[in-house]
Scaffold this active site. Structure first.
Site, short mmCIF file in Angstrom:
data_model
loop_
_atom_site.label_atom_id
_atom_site.label_comp_id
_atom_site.label_asym_id
_atom_site.label_seq_id
_atom_site.Cartn_x
_atom_site.Cartn_y
_atom_site.Cartn_z
N LYS A 94 0.88 -1.18 0.00
CA LYS A 94 0.00 0.00 0.00
C LYS A 94 0.91 1.22 0.00
CE LYS A 94 -3.32 2.69 2.62
NZ LYS A 94 -3.95 2.94 3.94
N GLY A 183 -11.01 8.01 5.86
CA GLY A 183 -12.03 9.02 6.10
C GLY A 183 -13.40 8.50 6.47
#
Length: 257
Positions: A94, A183
């Site tokens: 990632k 988020g």
């Protein structure tokens, strides 16, 4: 499917900030997640202080997605990816290249450069990016076969700040796996992402810092499943005018004398 690997769960979980390893383990098992992200920094330090944590993750039998969290330059991210591949024995990475310390917004210029370098070296890159179409195009050109746009700044719990942008990204890349990363704060945010046609969501703080992480993990798992089912069911598009659910034709007409 990510780089040829098919998974049954569309929920990916981070492993940081949990109250204890026991709570982390229960949350992961309750969520049904098959992929967890791990920061290389948890494995650093004198005496390989993070080795016990890595052994714990290994014991869960999960696929690990190491990340370059906290890297602010191409050089730092590439070096961290090399160390992660050696330690975790996986080509998955990632990729994070942070450009702003306050919002943790990706440095998209550095991200594309690092993605190109790592892809050419055989890494299978999961880039943490924005919902910008041009940046996404450049990442795909650089070799990325998965895109991970943010919903909102990391840990902000604000949900999907730019639904239009995320929908446009889905329409522009129908064959690229898309994961909303960062988020999300409540399960309805995850369901909304899945209703847009996204393939998965990745989250950490919303579960780890909940009052009951295990219960929240289950709630997110259900939300992801519901959102995916709703997308496949082809929901109604919003309308500007009301449309009666009871047909007018055949309705009784009452007349006066």
């Amino acid at each position: 499917m990510f780089y040829g690997i098919e998974l049954s769960s569309r929920l990916l979980l981070g492993t940081a900030r949990y109250p204890s390893p026991a709570v982390l383990e229960r949350a992961i098992k309750t969520s049904g997640a098959e992929v967890v992200t791990v920061s290389l920094r948890r494995e650093g330090g004198a005496g390989r202080a993070g080795q016990s944590f890595w052994s714990f993750i290994q014991s869960l039998g999960l696929r690990v997605l190491p990340n370059t969290a906290g890297c602010h330059s191409v050089k730092e991210a590439v070096m961290t990816a090399h160390m992660a591949r050696e330690l975790f024995d996986t080509p998955w990475i990632k990729l994070e290249v942070i450009g702003d310390a306050d919002t943790l917004q990706p440095d998209v210029f550095g991200l594309v450069e690092a993605a190109r370098i790592l892809s050419e070296e055989g890494f299978e890159v999961f880039p943490y990016t924005t919902e910008d179409l041009v940046v996404a195009d450049r990442l795909v050109e650089a070799g990325c076969r998965v895109l991970m746009p943010w919903g909102a700044p990391i840990g902000s719990a604000r949900g999907l700040n730019n639904v239009y942008g995320l929908k446009s990204l889905r329409a522009h890349f129908p064959d690229i796996p898309l994961v909303v990363d960062a988020g999300l704060g409540v399960p309805s945010h995850a369901a909304a992402a899945m209703e847009l046609g996204y393939d998965a969501v990745l989250l950490n703080t919303a579960v780890a810092e909940a009052g009951d992480p295990v219960a929240m993990a289950r709630a997110f798992a259900l939300a992801v499943e519901a959102g995916r089912a709703a997308f496949l069911a082809q929901p109604l598009e919003p309308r500007d005018m009301a449309q009666p659910s009871t047909p007018v034709i055949g309705k009784a007409v009452l007349g006066g004398d």
